[in-house]
Design an enzyme around this catalytic site. Sequence first.
Site, PDB file in Angstrom:
ATOM      1  N   ARG A 261       9.289 -18.926  18.171  1.00  0.00           N
ATOM      2  CA  ARG A 261       7.872 -18.861  17.819  1.00  0.00           C
ATOM      3  C   ARG A 261       7.590 -19.760  16.619  1.00  0.00           C
ATOM      4  O   ARG A 261       8.335 -19.749  15.634  1.00  0.00           O
ATOM      5  CB  ARG A 261       7.456 -17.424  17.497  1.00  0.00           C
ATOM      6  CG  ARG A 261       7.670 -16.474  18.682  1.00  0.00           C
ATOM      7  CD  ARG A 261       7.244 -15.055  18.397  1.00  0.00           C
ATOM      8  NE  ARG A 261       7.543 -14.191  19.534  1.00  0.00           N
ATOM      9  CZ  ARG A 261       7.255 -12.901  19.610  1.00  0.00           C
ATOM     10  NH1 ARG A 261       6.641 -12.312  18.588  1.00  0.00           N
ATOM     11  NH2 ARG A 261       7.559 -12.199  20.685  1.00  0.00           N
ATOM     12  N   ARG A 276      10.075 -12.574   9.562  1.00  0.00           N
ATOM     13  CA  ARG A 276       9.236 -13.488  10.340  1.00  0.00           C
ATOM     14  C   ARG A 276       9.959 -14.829  10.444  1.00  0.00           C
ATOM     15  O   ARG A 276       9.966 -15.616   9.501  1.00  0.00           O
ATOM     16  CB  ARG A 276       7.867 -13.650   9.678  1.00  0.00           C
ATOM     17  CG  ARG A 276       6.807 -14.265  10.594  1.00  0.00           C
ATOM     18  CD  ARG A 276       5.507 -14.459   9.839  1.00  0.00           C
ATOM     19  NE  ARG A 276       4.923 -13.197   9.406  1.00  0.00           N
ATOM     20  CZ  ARG A 276       4.094 -12.453  10.125  1.00  0.00           C
ATOM     21  NH1 ARG A 276       3.762 -12.847  11.339  1.00  0.00           N
ATOM     22  NH2 ARG A 276       3.597 -11.330   9.648  1.00  0.00           N
ATOM     23  N   GLU A 348       6.037  -3.799  12.167  1.00  0.00           N
ATOM     24  CA  GLU A 348       6.265  -3.725  13.610  1.00  0.00           C
ATOM     25  C   GLU A 348       7.714  -4.024  13.980  1.00  0.00           C
ATOM     26  O   GLU A 348       8.292  -5.012  13.548  1.00  0.00           O
ATOM     27  CB  GLU A 348       5.351  -4.724  14.325  1.00  0.00           C
ATOM     28  CG  GLU A 348       5.545  -4.748  15.841  1.00  0.00           C
ATOM     29  CD  GLU A 348       4.861  -5.923  16.505  1.00  0.00           C
ATOM     30  OE1 GLU A 348       5.272  -6.270  17.625  1.00  0.00           O
ATOM     31  OE2 GLU A 348       3.925  -6.501  15.906  1.00  0.00           O
ATOM     32  N   ARG A 391      14.389  -7.931  12.927  1.00  0.00           N
ATOM     33  CA  ARG A 391      13.631  -6.861  12.259  1.00  0.00           C
ATOM     34  C   ARG A 391      14.376  -5.528  12.328  1.00  0.00           C
ATOM     35  O   ARG A 391      14.276  -4.718  11.403  1.00  0.00           O
ATOM     36  CB  ARG A 391      12.240  -6.733  12.875  1.00  0.00           C
ATOM     37  CG  ARG A 391      11.348  -7.918  12.549  1.00  0.00           C
ATOM     38  CD  ARG A 391       9.894  -7.627  12.797  1.00  0.00           C
ATOM     39  NE  ARG A 391       9.062  -8.764  12.389  1.00  0.00           N
ATOM     40  CZ  ARG A 391       7.764  -8.691  12.169  1.00  0.00           C
ATOM     41  NH1 ARG A 391       7.129  -7.534  12.302  1.00  0.00           N
ATOM     42  NH2 ARG A 391       7.072  -9.760  11.813  1.00  0.00           N
TER      43      ARG A 391
END
Length: 426
Positions: A261, A276, A348, A391
């Site tokens: 991403r 991230r 998240e 994560r």
Amino acid sequence: MIDPRILRDEPDRVRAAQAKRGLSADVVDRGLAADTARRAAIATFEAKRAEQKSLGALIPKASPEEKQQLLAQTKTLAAEVKDAEAARATAEDEWTEVLKSIPNLAAEETPPGGEDDFVVIEHVGTPRDFAAEGFEPRDHIELGQLLGAIDLERGAKVSGSRFYFLTGIGAQLELALVNMAMDQARAAGFTQVIAPSLVRPRAMEGTGFLGQAADDVYRIEGEDLYLVGTSEVPMAAYHSDEILDEASLPKRYAAFSPCFRKEAGSHGKDTKGIIRVHWFDKVEMFVCTTLEESFAEHERLLGWEKEFLDKLELAYRVIDVAAGDLGLSAIRKFDCEAWIPTQGKYRELTSTSNCTEFQARRLDIRSRAEGPDSRVRPVATLNGTLTAITRTIVAILETHQQADGSVRVPTALQPYLGGLELIKPV
């Protein structure tokens, strides 16, 4: 895409759905106008074709003089048919483009609003009180260095910002999490898959990732290929252009793949650490089922995600994501957010979406029922993250750390680490 009949027969429903997402309803009027133009173009083309056929049938029976006149008319009419066919094709393309730009219609239960308008469904577990335990928690960056688990400096040196190496116990943790996730999925009846991370444009467009999420997608220059941001993409395309036996549904897959991403729009957010990043590995659940069964299946996917987080002994909450924060394809999405101690907030970890028939219509995935009711119709597709590795590692390290920098291994994860109960600083 949405069912065209809904746009034609219930335009106000589509307008309301657009408003719920915070989007303009102008697309509804453009869609209706495009559909009217398309129907008119089709009628014109068919009329010209019928006239052409009728004229052609007269030629063999005509006299020599009449035949010359008819042949001249046929030549003129052929040009008109060609123009009408081109106009029909253009009108079809314009209709399809407008239809594809309309997001799936958010479920009635989905909260209206944007990113901050989610509704908390439940809290599971209680965040640790480190002050009561007498020490200040370290963040995952410091813990990763102490344990020899994460090398951010060399990740940046080799690949740039938002890249990393998992080393030693960090690499072992990834493999352990993947194996535990795959074991759980297999026990629940999922077929395990290793999915490709490069796909053709149709797979990416068919899942809705070349719409509002296009800026976050990596394209391979000079190749007709994209890097996926989730194995939802190849798994959605797995049954493209197929008609499935409805009795074989649901088809459940648990797919492992690297995910890529750009993190467009995240400038200044989570610039340190591995929360991230541009690349991470993930185990994704993907399901094809009937529309009627998709709503119960969505709840089941959430249940499997919660089961996995419970095994990791994490404190988390489940939220109902607001309509404006849904992807193009989803009508409803649940996120599971784990408590990250050093950030003092929930982040998240997993999400699950019901995309109903939206992706299946684009990718032409259909099912046929058995018996007298042998209708063919689009299937419903759903997806749900079982574990997004980076994560998940962050949540484990920060949640289960000890005062000396060691980290307790959750009981359920220990067999996947050779029985290791405590990860110690190197």
